[in-house]
Design an enzyme around this catalytic site. Sequence first.
Site, PDB file in Angstrom:
ATOM      1  N   GLN A   1       0.837  -1.195   0.000  1.00  0.00           N
ATOM      2  CA  GLN A   1       0.000   0.000   0.000  1.00  0.00           C
ATOM      3  C   GLN A   1       0.870   1.241   0.000  1.00  0.00           C
ATOM      4  O   GLN A   1       0.360   2.350  -0.087  1.00  0.00           O
ATOM      5  CB  GLN A   1      -0.844   0.035   1.279  1.00  0.00           C
ATOM      6  CG  GLN A   1      -1.905  -1.019   1.371  1.00  0.00           C
ATOM      7  CD  GLN A   1      -2.533  -0.968   2.758  1.00  0.00           C
ATOM      8  OE1 GLN A   1      -2.282  -1.812   3.597  1.00  0.00           O
ATOM      9  NE2 GLN A   1      -3.330   0.043   3.012  1.00  0.00           N
ATOM     10  N   ASN A   2       2.162   1.034   0.185  1.00  0.00           N
ATOM     11  CA  ASN A   2       3.045   2.184   0.340  1.00  0.00           C
ATOM     12  C   ASN A   2       3.365   2.831  -0.998  1.00  0.00           C
ATOM     13  O   ASN A   2       3.472   2.160  -2.023  1.00  0.00           O
ATOM     14  CB  ASN A   2       4.341   1.767   1.031  1.00  0.00           C
ATOM     15  CG  ASN A   2       4.088   1.295   2.442  1.00  0.00           C
ATOM     16  OD1 ASN A   2       3.022   1.521   2.976  1.00  0.00           O
ATOM     17  ND2 ASN A   2       5.067   0.633   3.031  1.00  0.00           N
TER      18      ASN A   2
ATOM     19  N   HIS B   1      -1.288   1.424  -4.417  1.00  0.00           N
ATOM     20  CA  HIS B   1      -1.751   2.801  -4.163  1.00  0.00           C
ATOM     21  C   HIS B   1      -0.921   3.849  -4.899  1.00  0.00           C
ATOM     22  O   HIS B   1      -1.048   5.036  -4.629  1.00  0.00           O
ATOM     23  CB  HIS B   1      -1.774   3.092  -2.656  1.00  0.00           C
ATOM     24  CG  HIS B   1      -2.887   2.356  -1.957  1.00  0.00           C
ATOM     25  ND1 HIS B   1      -3.041   2.356  -0.591  1.00  0.00           N
ATOM     26  CD2 HIS B   1      -3.900   1.602  -2.447  1.00  0.00           C
ATOM     27  CE1 HIS B   1      -4.107   1.620  -0.272  1.00  0.00           C
ATOM     28  NE2 HIS B   1      -4.631   1.146  -1.377  1.00  0.00           N
TER      29      HIS B   1
ATOM     30  N   CYS C   1      -4.482  13.278 -20.532  1.00  0.00           N
ATOM     31  CA  CYS C   1      -4.192  12.093 -21.342  1.00  0.00           C
ATOM     32  C   CYS C   1      -3.747  10.894 -20.519  1.00  0.00           C
ATOM     33  O   CYS C   1      -3.551   9.812 -21.056  1.00  0.00           O
ATOM     34  CB  CYS C   1      -3.146  12.426 -22.408  1.00  0.00           C
ATOM     35  SG  CYS C   1      -1.492  12.703 -21.754  1.00  0.00           S
TER      36      CYS C   1
ATOM     37  N   CYS D   1       1.371  18.733 -18.236  1.00  0.00           N
ATOM     38  CA  CYS D   1       1.805  17.591 -19.044  1.00  0.00           C
ATOM     39  C   CYS D   1       2.630  18.047 -20.244  1.00  0.00           C
ATOM     40  O   CYS D   1       2.255  19.009 -20.929  1.00  0.00           O
ATOM     41  CB  CYS D   1       0.561  16.833 -19.510  1.00  0.00           C
ATOM     42  SG  CYS D   1       0.899  15.479 -20.635  1.00  0.00           S
TER      43      CYS D   1
ATOM     44  N   PRO E   1       3.450  -4.144  15.698  1.00  0.00           N
ATOM     45  CA  PRO E   1       3.587  -3.941  17.149  1.00  0.00           C
ATOM     46  C   PRO E   1       2.232  -3.923  17.860  1.00  0.00           C
ATOM     47  O   PRO E   1       2.166  -4.130  19.070  1.00  0.00           O
ATOM     48  CB  PRO E   1       4.267  -2.577  17.280  1.00  0.00           C
ATOM     49  CG  PRO E   1       4.636  -2.150  15.907  1.00  0.00           C
ATOM     50  CD  PRO E   1       3.890  -2.982  14.931  1.00  0.00           C
ATOM     51  N   GLU E   2       1.176  -3.640  17.077  1.00  0.00           N
ATOM     52  CA  GLU E   2      -0.157  -3.592  17.689  1.00  0.00           C
ATOM     53  C   GLU E   2      -1.050  -4.685  17.117  1.00  0.00           C
ATOM     54  O   GLU E   2      -0.819  -5.172  16.026  1.00  0.00           O
ATOM     55  CB  GLU E   2      -0.794  -2.225  17.407  1.00  0.00           C
ATOM     56  CG  GLU E   2      -0.173  -1.129  18.236  1.00  0.00           C
ATOM     57  CD  GLU E   2      -0.574   0.259  17.757  1.00  0.00           C
ATOM     58  OE1 GLU E   2      -1.618   0.377  17.085  1.00  0.00           O
ATOM     59  OE2 GLU E   2       0.168   1.200  18.062  1.00  0.00           O
TER      60      GLU E   2
HETATM   61  P1  NAD Z   1      -1.748   2.874   8.880  1.00  0.00           P
HETATM   62  O1  NAD Z   1      -1.046   4.149   9.158  1.00  0.00           O
HETATM   63  O2  NAD Z   1      -3.203   2.813   8.979  1.00  0.00           O
HETATM   64  O3  NAD Z   1      -1.197   1.702   9.815  1.00  0.00           O
HETATM   65  C1  NAD Z   1       0.149   1.469  10.001  1.00  0.00           C
HETATM   66  C2  NAD Z   1       0.303   0.170  10.796  1.00  0.00           C
HETATM   67  O4  NAD Z   1       1.687  -0.072  10.956  1.00  0.00           O
HETATM   68  C3  NAD Z   1      -0.300   0.199  12.205  1.00  0.00           C
HETATM   69  O5  NAD Z   1      -1.083  -0.954  12.396  1.00  0.00           O
HETATM   70  C4  NAD Z   1       0.918   0.195  13.119  1.00  0.00           C
HETATM   71  O6  NAD Z   1       0.674  -0.514  14.330  1.00  0.00           O
HETATM   72  C5  NAD Z   1       1.921  -0.532  12.268  1.00  0.00           C
HETATM   73  N1  NAD Z   1       3.323  -0.246  12.569  1.00  0.00           N
HETATM   74  C6  NAD Z   1       3.865   0.878  13.106  1.00  0.00           C
HETATM   75  N2  NAD Z   1       5.199   0.734  13.229  1.00  0.00           N
HETATM   76  C7  NAD Z   1       5.512  -0.496  12.776  1.00  0.00           C
HETATM   77  C8  NAD Z   1       6.732  -1.226  12.632  1.00  0.00           C
HETATM   78  N3  NAD Z   1       7.920  -0.702  13.001  1.00  0.00           N
HETATM   79  N4  NAD Z   1       6.677  -2.473  12.123  1.00  0.00           N
HETATM   80  C9  NAD Z   1       5.497  -3.018  11.747  1.00  0.00           C
HETATM   81  N5  NAD Z   1       4.319  -2.376  11.844  1.00  0.00           N
HETATM   82  C10 NAD Z   1       4.319  -1.127  12.343  1.00  0.00           C
HETATM   83  O7  NAD Z   1      -1.227   2.462   7.456  1.00  0.00           O
HETATM   84  P2  NAD Z   1      -1.829   1.521   6.337  1.00  0.00           P
HETATM   85  O8  NAD Z   1      -2.617   0.421   6.929  1.00  0.00           O
HETATM   86  O9  NAD Z   1      -0.708   1.179   5.459  1.00  0.00           O
HETATM   87  O10 NAD Z   1      -2.865   2.412   5.524  1.00  0.00           O
HETATM   88  C11 NAD Z   1      -2.856   3.761   5.388  1.00  0.00           C
HETATM   89  C12 NAD Z   1      -2.794   4.310   3.965  1.00  0.00           C
HETATM   90  O11 NAD Z   1      -1.817   5.311   4.013  1.00  0.00           O
HETATM   91  C13 NAD Z   1      -2.369   3.404   2.860  1.00  0.00           C
HETATM   92  O12 NAD Z   1      -3.268   3.582   1.845  1.00  0.00           O
HETATM   93  C14 NAD Z   1      -0.990   3.910   2.391  1.00  0.00           C
HETATM   94  O13 NAD Z   1      -0.971   4.040   0.993  1.00  0.00           O
HETATM   95  C15 NAD Z   1      -0.891   5.282   2.955  1.00  0.00           C
HETATM   96  N6  NAD Z   1       0.419   5.644   3.542  1.00  0.00           N
HETATM   97  C16 NAD Z   1       1.591   5.279   2.933  1.00  0.00           C
HETATM   98  C17 NAD Z   1       2.817   5.611   3.513  1.00  0.00           C
HETATM   99  C18 NAD Z   1       4.078   5.177   2.838  1.00  0.00           C
HETATM  100  O14 NAD Z   1       4.114   5.053   1.624  1.00  0.00           O
HETATM  101  N7  NAD Z   1       5.143   4.914   3.598  1.00  0.00           N
HETATM  102  C19 NAD Z   1       2.856   6.318   4.714  1.00  0.00           C
HETATM  103  C20 NAD Z   1       1.636   6.701   5.299  1.00  0.00           C
HETATM  104  C21 NAD Z   1       0.433   6.345   4.696  1.00  0.00           C
HETATM  105 ZN    ZN Z   2      -1.346  14.899 -20.945  1.00  0.00          ZN
END
Ligand code: NAD
Ligand code: ZN
Length: 245
Positions: A103-104, A121, A132, A148, A215-216
Amino acid sequence: MDSFPFSKNDLIRMRNAKRITAITGAGISSESGIPTFRGEGGLWRNYRAEDLATPEAFAKNPDLVWEWYDWRREICANASPNPGHLTLAKWETLVPDFTLITQNVDGLHPRAGSKNLYQIHGNIFTARCLGCGNLTDIDPKKQREDSCSICRSKLRPHILWFGETYESGLLESCFKRTSSSDLILIIGTSANVSVPASMAKEGIRNGALSIEINPERTSLSNLVDYSLQGKSGEILPKLLDEIYK
Ligand code: NAD
Ligand code: ZN
Protein backbone atom coordinates in the site's frame (compact mmCIF):
# COMPACT_ATOMS: atom_id res chain seq x y z
CA MET A 1 10.28 -11.19 20.97
CA ASP A 2 12.93 -13.76 21.88
CA SER A 3 11.79 -16.86 20.05
CA PHE A 4 9.16 -17.74 17.49
CA PRO A 5 6.02 -19.61 18.58
CA PHE A 6 5.92 -21.84 15.47
CA SER A 7 5.08 -25.52 15.65
CA LYS A 8 7.59 -27.85 14.02
CA ASN A 9 5.12 -28.74 11.32
CA ASP A 10 4.38 -25.11 10.46
CA LEU A 11 8.07 -24.29 10.32
CA ILE A 12 8.45 -27.06 7.75
CA ARG A 13 5.51 -25.65 5.80
CA MET A 14 7.18 -22.22 5.81
CA ARG A 15 10.47 -23.69 4.65
CA ASN A 16 8.74 -25.60 1.85
CA ALA A 17 6.47 -22.74 0.76
CA LYS A 18 6.98 -22.11 -2.96
CA ARG A 19 4.37 -19.42 -3.48
CA ILE A 20 4.63 -16.60 -0.97
CA THR A 21 2.73 -13.31 -0.88
CA ALA A 22 3.69 -10.44 1.38
CA ILE A 23 1.29 -7.55 1.93
CA THR A 24 2.82 -4.41 3.44
CA GLY A 25 1.49 -1.12 4.78
CA ALA A 26 2.90 2.12 6.13
CA GLY A 27 4.27 0.39 9.25
CA ILE A 28 7.14 -1.31 7.42
CA SER A 29 8.51 2.12 6.49
CA SER A 30 8.12 3.74 9.90
CA GLU A 31 11.58 2.52 10.96
CA SER A 32 12.93 4.37 7.91
CA GLY A 33 11.49 7.57 9.39
CA ILE A 34 8.39 7.81 7.20
CA PRO A 35 5.39 8.56 9.39
CA THR A 36 2.28 6.38 9.16
CA PHE A 37 -0.98 8.32 8.73
CA ARG A 38 -2.29 7.44 12.14
CA GLY A 39 0.94 7.32 14.12
CA GLU A 40 3.08 10.11 15.52
CA GLY A 41 4.10 12.69 12.90
CA GLY A 42 1.24 11.72 10.60
CA LEU A 43 -0.25 15.21 10.57
CA TRP A 44 0.94 18.01 8.32
CA ARG A 45 -0.02 21.58 9.33
CA ASN A 46 -2.88 20.02 11.28
CA TYR A 47 -4.49 18.53 8.17
CA ARG A 48 -5.38 14.88 8.35
CA ALA A 49 -4.56 12.67 5.37
CA GLU A 50 -8.29 12.25 4.76
CA ASP A 51 -8.55 16.03 4.21
CA LEU A 52 -5.83 16.10 1.53
CA ALA A 53 -5.70 12.74 -0.22
CA THR A 54 -9.01 13.08 -2.04
CA PRO A 55 -10.08 14.19 -5.52
CA GLU A 56 -12.27 16.85 -3.89
CA ALA A 57 -9.35 18.35 -1.97
CA PHE A 58 -7.28 18.46 -5.16
CA ALA A 59 -10.11 20.08 -7.14
CA LYS A 60 -10.52 22.72 -4.44
CA ASN A 61 -6.87 23.49 -3.77
CA PRO A 62 -4.37 21.65 -5.99
CA ASP A 63 -1.40 23.71 -4.79
CA LEU A 64 -2.03 22.74 -1.18
CA VAL A 65 -2.31 19.06 -2.04
CA TRP A 66 0.84 19.21 -4.18
CA GLU A 67 2.66 20.98 -1.36
CA TRP A 68 1.78 18.16 1.02
CA TYR A 69 3.07 15.58 -1.46
CA ASP A 70 6.23 17.65 -2.06
CA TRP A 71 6.85 17.57 1.68
CA ARG A 72 6.24 13.83 1.88
CA ARG A 73 8.28 13.10 -1.26
CA GLU A 74 11.24 14.90 0.26
CA ILE A 75 11.00 12.69 3.36
CA CYS A 76 10.82 9.58 1.16
CA ALA A 77 13.76 10.69 -1.01
CA ASN A 78 15.91 11.23 2.08
CA ALA A 79 14.92 7.92 3.66
CA SER A 80 16.59 4.54 3.09
CA PRO A 81 15.16 1.03 3.00
CA ASN A 82 15.40 -0.66 6.43
CA PRO A 83 16.11 -4.33 7.26
CA GLY A 84 12.38 -5.09 6.79
CA HIS A 85 12.40 -3.96 3.14
CA LEU A 86 15.77 -5.60 2.53
CA THR A 87 14.64 -8.93 4.00
CA LEU A 88 11.61 -9.09 1.69
CA ALA A 89 13.83 -8.35 -1.32
CA LYS A 90 16.18 -11.14 -0.26
CA TRP A 91 13.31 -13.57 0.40
CA GLU A 92 12.17 -13.07 -3.19
CA THR A 93 15.48 -14.54 -4.38
CA LEU A 94 15.06 -17.68 -2.24
CA VAL A 95 11.72 -19.02 -3.51
CA PRO A 96 10.35 -19.68 -6.98
CA ASP A 97 7.31 -17.46 -6.65
CA PHE A 98 7.29 -14.46 -4.35
CA THR A 99 4.91 -11.52 -4.73
CA LEU A 100 4.92 -8.30 -2.77
CA ILE A 101 1.76 -6.23 -2.62
CA THR A 102 2.26 -2.85 -0.98
CA GLN A 103 0.00 0.00 0.00
CA ASN A 104 3.04 2.18 0.34
CA VAL A 105 3.85 4.91 -2.14
CA ASP A 106 7.29 5.72 -0.75
CA GLY A 107 9.37 3.74 -3.28
CA LEU A 108 11.40 1.97 -0.58
CA HIS A 109 10.51 -1.57 -1.74
CA PRO A 110 11.84 -1.07 -5.29
CA ARG A 111 14.89 0.71 -3.86
CA ALA A 112 15.49 -2.31 -1.59
CA GLY A 113 15.49 -4.50 -4.70
CA SER A 114 12.02 -6.06 -4.74
CA LYS A 115 11.07 -6.93 -8.31
CA ASN A 116 7.76 -8.77 -8.36
CA LEU A 117 5.93 -5.86 -6.80
CA TYR A 118 2.45 -4.37 -6.96
CA GLN A 119 2.33 -0.78 -5.66
CA ILE A 120 -1.44 -0.76 -5.49
CA HIS A 121 -1.75 2.80 -4.16
CA GLY A 122 0.67 4.34 -6.64
CA ASN A 123 4.02 6.02 -6.20
CA ILE A 124 4.89 9.41 -4.78
CA PHE A 125 7.67 9.87 -7.38
CA THR A 126 5.20 9.71 -10.28
CA ALA A 127 2.78 12.34 -11.64
CA ARG A 128 -0.20 11.58 -13.85
CA CYS A 129 -1.79 13.84 -16.47
CA LEU A 130 -5.45 14.65 -15.83
CA GLY A 131 -5.96 14.97 -19.59
CA CYS A 132 -4.19 12.09 -21.34
CA GLY A 133 -3.20 9.93 -18.36
CA ASN A 134 0.49 10.03 -19.25
CA LEU A 135 2.80 9.15 -16.34
CA THR A 136 6.00 11.08 -15.64
CA ASP A 137 8.75 10.58 -13.09
CA ILE A 138 9.24 13.33 -10.56
CA ASP A 139 12.93 13.96 -9.96
CA PRO A 140 13.21 14.95 -6.30
CA LYS A 141 16.24 17.10 -7.14
CA LYS A 142 14.49 19.17 -9.82
CA GLN A 143 11.65 21.67 -9.94
CA ARG A 144 8.38 19.74 -10.35
CA GLU A 145 6.44 20.26 -13.62
CA ASP A 146 2.87 21.54 -13.25
CA SER A 147 1.55 20.50 -16.64
CA CYS A 148 1.80 17.59 -19.04
CA SER A 149 4.58 17.73 -21.62
CA ILE A 150 2.28 16.09 -24.19
CA CYS A 151 -1.11 17.78 -23.84
CA ARG A 152 -0.42 20.60 -21.35
CA SER A 153 -3.21 19.52 -19.00
CA LYS A 154 -2.70 19.71 -15.25
CA LEU A 155 -0.69 16.99 -13.50
CA ARG A 156 -1.77 15.23 -10.31
CA PRO A 157 0.06 12.84 -7.99
CA HIS A 158 -0.13 9.23 -9.23
CA ILE A 159 -1.70 8.06 -5.99
CA LEU A 160 -4.92 6.23 -5.29
CA TRP A 161 -6.88 8.69 -3.19
CA PHE A 162 -9.65 8.04 -0.69
CA GLY A 163 -12.86 7.34 -2.56
CA GLU A 164 -11.12 6.32 -5.81
CA THR A 165 -11.25 2.91 -7.42
CA TYR A 166 -8.34 0.66 -8.24
CA GLU A 167 -6.96 0.36 -11.75
CA SER A 168 -8.94 -2.31 -13.57
CA GLY A 169 -7.46 -5.79 -13.45
CA LEU A 170 -5.02 -4.88 -10.67
CA LEU A 171 -7.08 -6.28 -7.82
CA GLU A 172 -7.93 -9.42 -9.77
CA SER A 173 -4.22 -10.11 -10.25
CA CYS A 174 -3.53 -9.55 -6.57
CA PHE A 175 -6.40 -11.75 -5.42
CA LYS A 176 -5.24 -14.47 -7.79
CA ARG A 177 -1.85 -14.38 -6.11
CA THR A 178 -3.10 -14.42 -2.54
CA SER A 179 -5.71 -17.10 -3.11
CA SER A 180 -3.10 -19.54 -4.37
CA SER A 181 -0.34 -18.82 -1.87
CA ASP A 182 1.28 -21.31 0.50
CA LEU A 183 2.34 -18.57 2.88
CA ILE A 184 0.99 -15.07 3.46
CA LEU A 185 2.75 -12.32 5.39
CA ILE A 186 0.81 -9.24 6.49
CA ILE A 187 3.21 -6.55 7.66
CA GLY A 188 2.70 -3.09 9.11
CA THR A 189 -0.85 -2.50 8.01
CA SER A 190 -3.62 -1.48 10.34
CA ALA A 191 -5.96 -3.52 8.11
CA ASN A 192 -8.40 -0.62 8.21
CA VAL A 193 -8.16 -0.30 4.47
CA SER A 194 -10.35 -3.23 3.67
CA VAL A 195 -8.87 -4.31 0.34
CA PRO A 196 -5.51 -5.60 1.58
CA ALA A 197 -7.28 -7.18 4.54
CA SER A 198 -9.65 -9.02 2.23
CA MET A 199 -6.73 -10.17 0.10
CA ALA A 200 -5.14 -11.67 3.20
CA LYS A 201 -8.43 -13.25 4.24
CA GLU A 202 -8.88 -14.80 0.81
CA GLY A 203 -5.50 -16.50 1.12
CA ILE A 204 -6.24 -17.71 4.63
CA ARG A 205 -9.59 -19.13 3.47
CA ASN A 206 -7.76 -21.01 0.75
CA GLY A 207 -5.44 -22.67 3.23
CA ALA A 208 -2.34 -20.50 3.23
CA LEU A 209 -0.34 -20.36 6.40
CA SER A 210 -0.49 -16.77 7.63
CA ILE A 211 1.79 -14.55 9.68
CA GLU A 212 1.11 -10.99 10.78
CA ILE A 213 3.88 -8.65 11.93
CA ASN A 214 2.79 -5.50 13.75
CA PRO A 215 3.59 -3.94 17.15
CA GLU A 216 -0.16 -3.59 17.69
CA ARG A 217 -3.04 -6.00 17.36
CA THR A 218 -5.32 -5.48 14.34
CA SER A 219 -8.61 -6.84 13.06
CA LEU A 220 -6.61 -9.64 11.39
CA SER A 221 -4.73 -10.72 14.51
CA ASN A 222 -7.28 -13.31 15.53
CA LEU A 223 -7.57 -14.73 12.03
CA VAL A 224 -3.94 -15.40 11.26
CA ASP A 225 -1.98 -18.48 12.34
CA TYR A 226 0.69 -16.35 13.99
CA SER A 227 0.48 -12.74 15.07
CA LEU A 228 4.02 -11.62 15.83
CA GLN A 229 3.98 -8.44 17.88
CA GLY A 230 6.93 -6.16 17.20
CA LYS A 231 8.72 -4.05 14.61
CA SER A 232 9.06 -5.50 11.13
CA GLY A 233 12.66 -4.26 10.78
CA GLU A 234 13.58 -6.39 13.77
CA ILE A 235 11.36 -9.43 13.25
CA LEU A 236 11.69 -10.00 9.48
CA PRO A 237 15.47 -10.65 9.39
CA LYS A 238 15.14 -13.07 12.34
CA LEU A 239 12.17 -14.77 10.70
CA LEU A 240 14.11 -15.39 7.51
CA ASP A 241 17.01 -16.85 9.54
CA GLU A 242 14.61 -19.04 11.52
CA ILE A 243 12.95 -20.46 8.41
CA TYR A 244 16.05 -21.06 6.29
CA LYS A 245 18.61 -21.84 8.99
P1 NAD B 1 -1.75 2.87 8.88
O1 NAD B 1 -1.05 4.15 9.16
O2 NAD B 1 -3.20 2.81 8.98
O3 NAD B 1 -1.20 1.70 9.82
C1 NAD B 1 0.15 1.47 10.00
C2 NAD B 1 0.30 0.17 10.80
O4 NAD B 1 1.69 -0.07 10.96
C3 NAD B 1 -0.30 0.20 12.21
O5 NAD B 1 -1.08 -0.95 12.40
C4 NAD B 1 0.92 0.20 13.12
O6 NAD B 1 0.67 -0.51 14.33
C5 NAD B 1 1.92 -0.53 12.27
N1 NAD B 1 3.32 -0.25 12.57
C6 NAD B 1 3.87 0.88 13.11
N2 NAD B 1 5.20 0.73 13.23
C7 NAD B 1 5.51 -0.50 12.78
C8 NAD B 1 6.73 -1.23 12.63
N3 NAD B 1 7.92 -0.70 13.00
N4 NAD B 1 6.68 -2.47 12.12
C9 NAD B 1 5.50 -3.02 11.75
N5 NAD B 1 4.32 -2.38 11.84
C10 NAD B 1 4.32 -1.13 12.34
O7 NAD B 1 -1.23 2.46 7.46
P2 NAD B 1 -1.83 1.52 6.34
O8 NAD B 1 -2.62 0.42 6.93
O9 NAD B 1 -0.71 1.18 5.46
O10 NAD B 1 -2.86 2.41 5.52
C11 NAD B 1 -2.86 3.76 5.39
C12 NAD B 1 -2.79 4.31 3.96
O11 NAD B 1 -1.82 5.31 4.01
C13 NAD B 1 -2.37 3.40 2.86
O12 NAD B 1 -3.27 3.58 1.85
C14 NAD B 1 -0.99 3.91 2.39
O13 NAD B 1 -0.97 4.04 0.99
C15 NAD B 1 -0.89 5.28 2.96
N6 NAD B 1 0.42 5.64 3.54
C16 NAD B 1 1.59 5.28 2.93
C17 NAD B 1 2.82 5.61 3.51
C18 NAD B 1 4.08 5.18 2.84
O14 NAD B 1 4.11 5.05 1.62
N7 NAD B 1 5.14 4.91 3.60
C19 NAD B 1 2.86 6.32 4.71
C20 NAD B 1 1.64 6.70 5.30
C21 NAD B 1 0.43 6.34 4.70
ZN1 ZN C 1 -1.35 14.90 -20.95
